[in-house]
Design a protein around this motif. Structure first.
Motif, PDB file in Angstrom:
ATOM      1  N   VAL A   1      70.823 -19.908 -67.802  1.00  0.00           N
ATOM      2  CA  VAL A   1      69.537 -19.222 -67.706  1.00  0.00           C
ATOM      3  C   VAL A   1      69.105 -18.687 -69.066  1.00  0.00           C
ATOM      4  CG1 VAL A   1      68.223 -17.446 -66.488  1.00  0.00           C
ATOM      5  CG2 VAL A   1      70.170 -18.555 -65.348  1.00  0.00           C
ATOM      6  N   SER A   2      67.897 -19.065 -69.478  1.00  0.00           N
ATOM      7  CA  SER A   2      67.299 -18.551 -70.701  1.00  0.00           C
ATOM      8  C   SER A   2      66.033 -17.779 -70.342  1.00  0.00           C
ATOM      9  CB  SER A   2      66.967 -19.694 -71.666  1.00  0.00           C
ATOM     10  OG  SER A   2      65.971 -20.534 -71.118  1.00  0.00           O
ATOM     11  N   GLY A   3      65.413 -17.173 -71.358  1.00  0.00           N
ATOM     12  CA  GLY A   3      64.189 -16.414 -71.118  1.00  0.00           C
ATOM     13  C   GLY A   3      64.481 -14.976 -70.716  1.00  0.00           C
ATOM     14  N   GLY A   4      63.419 -14.182 -70.693  1.00  0.00           N
ATOM     15  CA  GLY A   4      63.566 -12.747 -70.449  1.00  0.00           C
ATOM     16  C   GLY A   4      64.176 -12.399 -69.113  1.00  0.00           C
ATOM     17  N   GLY A   5      63.983 -13.263 -68.104  1.00  0.00           N
ATOM     18  CA  GLY A   5      64.474 -12.953 -66.766  1.00  0.00           C
ATOM     19  C   GLY A   5      65.974 -12.837 -66.669  1.00  0.00           C
ATOM     20  N   ARG A   6      66.699 -13.442 -67.620  1.00  0.00           N
ATOM     21  CA  ARG A   6      68.163 -13.362 -67.540  1.00  0.00           C
ATOM     22  C   ARG A   6      68.658 -11.961 -67.861  1.00  0.00           C
ATOM     23  NH1 ARG A   6      67.350 -13.944 -72.633  1.00  0.00           N
ATOM     24  NH2 ARG A   6      68.956 -13.538 -74.200  1.00  0.00           N
ATOM     25  N   HIS A   7      67.809 -11.112 -68.448  1.00  0.00           N
ATOM     26  CA  HIS A   7      68.186  -9.720 -68.725  1.00  0.00           C
ATOM     27  C   HIS A   7      68.110  -8.850 -67.470  1.00  0.00           C
ATOM     28  CE1 HIS A   7      68.419 -10.393 -72.984  1.00  0.00           C
ATOM     29  NE2 HIS A   7      67.139 -10.683 -73.103  1.00  0.00           N
ATOM     30  N   ASN A   8      67.565  -9.409 -66.387  1.00  0.00           N
ATOM     31  CA  ASN A   8      67.354  -8.648 -65.153  1.00  0.00           C
ATOM     32  C   ASN A   8      68.539  -8.890 -64.208  1.00  0.00           C
ATOM     33  OD1 ASN A   8      66.550  -7.968 -62.466  1.00  0.00           O
ATOM     34  ND2 ASN A   8      64.406  -8.053 -63.059  1.00  0.00           N
ATOM     35  N   PRO A   9      69.434  -7.898 -64.047  1.00  0.00           N
ATOM     36  CA  PRO A   9      70.609  -8.112 -63.197  1.00  0.00           C
ATOM     37  C   PRO A   9      70.257  -8.430 -61.744  1.00  0.00           C
ATOM     38  CG  PRO A   9      70.883  -6.150 -64.561  1.00  0.00           C
ATOM     39  CD  PRO A   9      69.451  -6.568 -64.698  1.00  0.00           C
ATOM     40  N   ALA A  10      69.116  -7.939 -61.270  1.00  0.00           N
ATOM     41  CA  ALA A  10      68.716  -8.239 -59.891  1.00  0.00           C
ATOM     42  C   ALA A  10      68.406  -9.720 -59.747  1.00  0.00           C
ATOM     43  CB  ALA A  10      67.509  -7.386 -59.496  1.00  0.00           C
ATOM     44  N   ILE A  11      67.702 -10.282 -60.703  1.00  0.00           N
ATOM     45  CA  ILE A  11      67.407 -11.717 -60.653  1.00  0.00           C
ATOM     46  C   ILE A  11      68.699 -12.525 -60.728  1.00  0.00           C
ATOM     47  CG2 ILE A  11      66.397 -13.644 -61.939  1.00  0.00           C
ATOM     48  CD1 ILE A  11      64.035 -11.912 -62.649  1.00  0.00           C
ATOM     49  N   MET A  12      69.566 -12.181 -61.657  1.00  0.00           N
ATOM     50  CA  MET A  12      70.797 -12.959 -61.825  1.00  0.00           C
ATOM     51  C   MET A  12      71.675 -12.900 -60.581  1.00  0.00           C
ATOM     52  SD  MET A  12      70.429 -14.423 -64.748  1.00  0.00           S
ATOM     53  CE  MET A  12      72.057 -14.998 -65.286  1.00  0.00           C
ATOM     54  N   ALA A  13      71.742 -11.717 -59.956  1.00  0.00           N
ATOM     55  CA  ALA A  13      72.542 -11.593 -58.734  1.00  0.00           C
ATOM     56  C   ALA A  13      71.907 -12.355 -57.579  1.00  0.00           C
ATOM     57  CB  ALA A  13      72.691 -10.113 -58.371  1.00  0.00           C
TER      58      ALA A  13
ATOM     59  N   ASP B   1      60.328  -4.115 -64.463  1.00  0.00           N
ATOM     60  CA  ASP B   1      61.423  -3.486 -63.721  1.00  0.00           C
ATOM     61  C   ASP B   1      62.654  -3.516 -64.623  1.00  0.00           C
ATOM     62  OD1 ASP B   1      63.215  -2.495 -61.897  1.00  0.00           O
ATOM     63  OD2 ASP B   1      63.186  -4.249 -60.575  1.00  0.00           O
ATOM     64  N   VAL B   2      62.797  -2.498 -65.442  1.00  0.00           N
ATOM     65  CA  VAL B   2      63.865  -2.476 -66.449  1.00  0.00           C
ATOM     66  C   VAL B   2      65.234  -2.549 -65.777  1.00  0.00           C
ATOM     67  CG1 VAL B   2      64.886  -1.156 -68.339  1.00  0.00           C
ATOM     68  CG2 VAL B   2      62.405  -1.153 -68.016  1.00  0.00           C
ATOM     69  N   ASP B   3      66.044  -3.518 -66.230  1.00  0.00           N
ATOM     70  CA  ASP B   3      67.397  -3.735 -65.698  1.00  0.00           C
ATOM     71  C   ASP B   3      67.407  -4.025 -64.195  1.00  0.00           C
ATOM     72  OD1 ASP B   3      68.513  -3.364 -68.219  1.00  0.00           O
ATOM     73  OD2 ASP B   3      68.728  -1.203 -67.933  1.00  0.00           O
ATOM     74  N   GLY B   4      66.251  -4.427 -63.651  1.00  0.00           N
ATOM     75  CA  GLY B   4      66.183  -4.726 -62.218  1.00  0.00           C
ATOM     76  C   GLY B   4      66.472  -3.529 -61.340  1.00  0.00           C
ATOM     77  N   ALA B   5      66.345  -2.322 -61.924  1.00  0.00           N
ATOM     78  CA  ALA B   5      66.787  -1.119 -61.211  1.00  0.00           C
ATOM     79  C   ALA B   5      66.023  -0.896 -59.914  1.00  0.00           C
ATOM     80  CB  ALA B   5      66.646   0.099 -62.129  1.00  0.00           C
ATOM     81  N   MET B   6      64.703  -1.110 -59.944  1.00  0.00           N
ATOM     82  CA  MET B   6      63.923  -0.902 -58.729  1.00  0.00           C
ATOM     83  C   MET B   6      64.329  -1.900 -57.652  1.00  0.00           C
ATOM     84  SD  MET B   6      60.245  -0.213 -60.609  1.00  0.00           S
ATOM     85  CE  MET B   6      59.266  -0.481 -59.131  1.00  0.00           C
ATOM     86  N   ALA B   7      64.436  -3.170 -58.032  1.00  0.00           N
ATOM     87  CA  ALA B   7      64.798  -4.202 -57.064  1.00  0.00           C
ATOM     88  C   ALA B   7      66.183  -3.963 -56.482  1.00  0.00           C
ATOM     89  CB  ALA B   7      64.727  -5.580 -57.715  1.00  0.00           C
ATOM     90  N   LEU B   8      67.112  -3.520 -57.330  1.00  0.00           N
ATOM     91  CA  LEU B   8      68.480  -3.299 -56.856  1.00  0.00           C
ATOM     92  C   LEU B   8      68.555  -2.148 -55.862  1.00  0.00           C
ATOM     93  CD1 LEU B   8      70.407  -3.845 -60.207  1.00  0.00           C
ATOM     94  CD2 LEU B   8      70.485  -5.319 -58.188  1.00  0.00           C
ATOM     95  N   ARG B   9      67.632  -1.187 -55.983  1.00  0.00           N
ATOM     96  CA  ARG B   9      67.609  -0.073 -55.028  1.00  0.00           C
ATOM     97  C   ARG B   9      66.830  -0.405 -53.765  1.00  0.00           C
ATOM     98  NH1 ARG B   9      66.567   3.051 -59.816  1.00  0.00           N
ATOM     99  NH2 ARG B   9      64.354   3.104 -59.258  1.00  0.00           N
ATOM    100  N   GLY B  10      66.011  -1.442 -53.837  1.00  0.00           N
ATOM    101  CA  GLY B  10      65.109  -1.744 -52.731  1.00  0.00           C
ATOM    102  C   GLY B  10      65.734  -2.635 -51.667  1.00  0.00           C
ATOM    103  N   THR B  11      64.975  -2.809 -50.596  1.00  0.00           N
ATOM    104  CA  THR B  11      65.363  -3.688 -49.487  1.00  0.00           C
ATOM    105  C   THR B  11      64.344  -4.805 -49.380  1.00  0.00           C
ATOM    106  OG1 THR B  11      66.368  -1.850 -48.283  1.00  0.00           O
ATOM    107  CG2 THR B  11      65.788  -3.817 -47.006  1.00  0.00           C
ATOM    108  N   VAL B  12      64.809  -6.031 -49.346  1.00  0.00           N
ATOM    109  CA  VAL B  12      63.913  -7.180 -49.252  1.00  0.00           C
ATOM    110  C   VAL B  12      63.263  -7.220 -47.869  1.00  0.00           C
ATOM    111  CG1 VAL B  12      63.808  -9.704 -49.276  1.00  0.00           C
ATOM    112  CG2 VAL B  12      65.253  -8.489 -50.936  1.00  0.00           C
ATOM    113  N   ASP B  13      61.955  -7.419 -47.839  1.00  0.00           N
ATOM    114  CA  ASP B  13      61.232  -7.649 -46.590  1.00  0.00           C
ATOM    115  C   ASP B  13      61.469  -9.114 -46.214  1.00  0.00           C
ATOM    116  OD1 ASP B  13      59.343  -8.259 -44.615  1.00  0.00           O
ATOM    117  OD2 ASP B  13      57.845  -6.877 -45.433  1.00  0.00           O
ATOM    118  N   GLU B  14      62.511  -9.349 -45.414  1.00  0.00           N
ATOM    119  CA  GLU B  14      62.951 -10.715 -45.133  1.00  0.00           C
ATOM    120  C   GLU B  14      61.899 -11.522 -44.376  1.00  0.00           C
ATOM    121  OE1 GLU B  14      65.528 -12.046 -46.414  1.00  0.00           O
ATOM    122  OE2 GLU B  14      66.795 -10.351 -47.019  1.00  0.00           O
TER     123      GLU B  14
END
Length: 372
Positions: free
Chosen positions: A300-312, A221-234
């Protein structure tokens, strides 16, 4: 001992196609100097071989003879990583004889945590003797097996290096912890005194990447774009966060396939990515609740820190300030490779690399195999 130059190597279980190669000047206790760092891409043929080795490892599951592809993959990755070491050393203006040791993690293909009454098992592909022959440099490798044989988890091993990095920036009050986001996520907590704790919090990038790949929409999910557009199934998320691993006491560790992209089955691309991202970060929050002191900040280290959705979502779901490694002067993509340079020097010195509070080892354990 005086600090020496060491090279560390790491390839993660997300198989992004790159070898992380880092130079570090260290005595195995403190960080003296960060050296050159690079990502050396594997050719597609080796990526395909490693992918097949991972697939066959799951079918093998430590029962019977090892799959024949292990030997093929081990030879190929050892030769590729040896070449990457020599290239980086030359680019840094050094010679092989200037390097004290290589820390060669190898490729994890399967990891099984211990259970009551059963020790764990782990397999990393990597021929340290061949690397020593190809480079002319001492090599420390097979860092996890001794710990597992002694009843430990064999992971995570980064705690000592994270502690050295925290000491270097003066983060000695327990309010700052380190989170690494690879295929699996792991956290390191140090109170500035004698308490050093590390364990796997849950999945990181692996289920998200696998979900996106499964949809034929790329490798991640490049730049967390999909996650940022999506809605979490709470409702689903709340159910997933009741998984017994998340509330189990540490020490504990995971295999890359212990949490799967099937957690998002039935959801659309964007909602699935959002829900898996929320699970990764929610699991981190549950992990922080287990610590003797809840950190206020995560580096935060590792590849996941490049994902703005994860960081947010770390801020929202884990209820903690999360900053990328670069914010404190570290190199977030290099930390794991640097870690194995650091551990290699400890192997050379005969110092322990795992402890009861990091892997569950019965006592501080010397690990790794030395090819010299």
């Amino acid at each position: 001992m005086e600090p020496i130059w060491a090279v560390g190597l790491m390839t993660g279980t997300v198989l992004d196609g790159n070898i992380d190669v880092a130079l570090l000047r260290t005595d195995g206790e403190t960080v003296d100097e960060f050296g050159a760092y690079t990502l050396a891409p594997y050719p597609q043929s080796i990526r395909d071989t490693l992918q097949e080795a991972l697939s066959q490892a799951r079918q093998w599951n430590f029962a019977g003879a090892e799959p024949a592809i292990f030997a093929e993959a081990e030879d190929a990755l050892t030769r590729a990583q040896s070449a990457a070491v020599l290239d980086l050393v030359a680019e840094a203006g050094l010679r092989p004889e200037d390097i004290g040791i290589i820390g060669f993690h190898g490729q994890s293909v399967l990891h099984r945590a211990p259970q009551p009454g059963r020790i764990g098992a782990t397999r990393q592909l990597g021929n340290g003797a061949l690397m020593h022959e190809l480079t002319g440099i001492k090599v420390a490798y097979d860092f996890r097996s001794a710990d597992v044989r002694a009843g430990g988890q064999g992971a995570p091993l980064a705690a000592l290096y994270h502690q050295a990095l925290l000491r270097k920036i003066g983060a000695t009050d327990g309010k700052t912890a380190v989170l690494n986001l690879g295929g699996v996520a792991n956290v390191t907590f140090w109170d500035g005194a004698d308490t050093l704790i590390a364990f796997d919090t849950g999945p990181a990038n692996a289920p998200i990447n696998d979900f996106v790949k499964g949809l034929g929409m790329g490798d991640m999910d490049v730049d967390g774009a999909m996650a940022l557009r999506g809605t979490v199934d709470e409702e689903r998320l709340a159910r997933l966060l009741t998984h017994r691993y998340l509330s189990a006491p540490f020490p504990k560790s995971l295999d890359r396939f212990d949490f799967l992209s099937s957690m998002a089955d039935g959801l659309g691309a964007e909602d699935g990515a959002a829900t898996l991202t929320a699970f990764t970060t929610g699991a981190v929050g549950k992990a922080l609740d287990l610590l003797p002191q809840r950190p206020q900040r995560l580096i935060v280290s590792g590849g996941g820190r490049h994902n703005p959705a994860i960081m947010a979502m770390l801020d929202k779901r884990a209820r903690v300030e999360a900053v990328p490694a670069e914010a404190v002067g570290w190199r977030g993509d290099a930390v794991e490779a640097e870690c194995f340079a650091f551990l290699a020097v400890r192997v050379l010195r005969g110092l322990p690399i795992s402890f009861p509070t990091t892997t569950g080892a019965p006592h501080p354990l010397i690990g790794g195999v030395l090819a010299a």
